[in-house]
Design an enzyme around this catalytic site. Sequence first.
Site, mmCIF file in Angstrom:
data_model
loop_
_atom_site.group_PDB
_atom_site.id
_atom_site.type_symbol
_atom_site.label_atom_id
_atom_site.label_comp_id
_atom_site.label_asym_id
_atom_site.label_seq_id
_atom_site.Cartn_x
_atom_site.Cartn_y
_atom_site.Cartn_z
ATOM 1 N N GLY A 1 0.767 -1.238 0.000
ATOM 2 C CA GLY A 1 0.000 0.000 0.000
ATOM 3 C C GLY A 1 0.792 1.279 0.000
ATOM 4 O O GLY A 1 0.370 2.279 -0.564
ATOM 5 N N ASP B 1 -6.174 -0.654 -1.732
ATOM 6 C CA ASP B 1 -6.863 -1.562 -2.651
ATOM 7 C C ASP B 1 -8.076 -2.208 -2.006
ATOM 8 O O ASP B 1 -8.253 -2.187 -0.789
ATOM 9 C CB ASP B 1 -5.912 -2.667 -3.111
ATOM 10 C CG ASP B 1 -5.634 -3.671 -2.012
ATOM 11 O OD1 ASP B 1 -6.118 -4.815 -2.128
ATOM 12 O OD2 ASP B 1 -4.943 -3.331 -1.033
ATOM 13 N N GLU C 1 4.269 4.111 6.066
ATOM 14 C CA GLU C 1 3.051 3.307 6.007
ATOM 15 C C GLU C 1 1.982 4.028 5.203
ATOM 16 O O GLU C 1 1.991 5.262 5.134
ATOM 17 C CB GLU C 1 2.509 3.084 7.422
ATOM 18 C CG GLU C 1 3.061 1.871 8.116
ATOM 19 C CD GLU C 1 2.331 0.598 7.717
ATOM 20 O OE1 GLU C 1 1.886 0.476 6.560
ATOM 21 O OE2 GLU C 1 2.224 -0.282 8.574
ATOM 22 N N ASP C 2 1.052 3.264 4.637
ATOM 23 C CA ASP C 2 -0.080 3.893 3.981
ATOM 24 C C ASP C 2 -1.095 4.366 5.016
ATOM 25 O O ASP C 2 -1.577 5.483 4.970
ATOM 26 C CB ASP C 2 -0.721 2.972 2.945
ATOM 27 C CG ASP C 2 -1.130 1.611 3.505
ATOM 28 O OD1 ASP C 2 -0.846 1.310 4.683
ATOM 29 O OD2 ASP C 2 -1.736 0.832 2.747
ATOM 30 N N PHE D 1 -13.620 2.973 4.199
ATOM 31 C CA PHE D 1 -12.779 2.125 3.358
ATOM 32 C C PHE D 1 -12.266 2.959 2.196
ATOM 33 O O PHE D 1 -13.052 3.534 1.455
ATOM 34 C CB PHE D 1 -13.569 0.916 2.848
ATOM 35 C CG PHE D 1 -12.686 -0.189 2.371
ATOM 36 C CD1 PHE D 1 -12.253 -1.164 3.252
ATOM 37 C CD2 PHE D 1 -12.244 -0.232 1.059
ATOM 38 C CE1 PHE D 1 -11.415 -2.183 2.830
ATOM 39 C CE2 PHE D 1 -11.410 -1.234 0.625
ATOM 40 C CZ PHE D 1 -10.993 -2.218 1.512
ATOM 41 N N ASP E 1 -3.786 2.025 11.865
ATOM 42 C CA ASP E 1 -5.054 1.839 12.583
ATOM 43 C C ASP E 1 -4.770 1.447 14.027
ATOM 44 O O ASP E 1 -4.421 2.283 14.833
ATOM 45 C CB ASP E 1 -5.896 0.737 11.923
ATOM 46 C CG ASP E 1 -6.467 1.141 10.586
ATOM 47 O OD1 ASP E 1 -7.070 2.209 10.491
ATOM 48 O OD2 ASP E 1 -6.322 0.353 9.638
#
Length: 147
Positions: A6, A123, A63-64, A116, A67
């Site tokens: 990602g 993706d 990082e993308d 999302f 969380d």
Amino acid sequence: VSILRGAIYFVADLARAIDLPLQIDFLAISSYTNEHSEAGTKAIRFLKDLDHPLKDRNVLIVEDMVDSGLTLHYIMRSLGLRRPRSLEVCTLLDRPYLRLVDIEVRYRGFEVPDDFFVGYGFDYRQLYRNIPFIAYLKLGPDQPTLF
């Protein structure tokens, strides 16, 4: 250090914006259910390790999205054992309200809601990663819809 897959688009743009000598390396990880442990706990393993040593180097993990922080915590502990001079985190999207572990994210692009996202490396079932922008993806009964 870019976390595959990602973060690849973000790290490419970030590297072009940094006016210092740098090397880019990649780390691929996978989380899976460990069937040999109690209650089938989740485990993380490296699928692709780094090609360059980290000892005495300033390291930026890119990082993308962050969380819960559990995977990033594992990565930071593992890379910290390699004795870098410094170890910092940069993420494009951040959800600090979902953290399960205390992780310091030194550089963040945007704090986002629990939606999302696809595009720009994000993706859905390996699709939409190449869209040149970030979009919300609404999963419907027929097909996903981008917003």
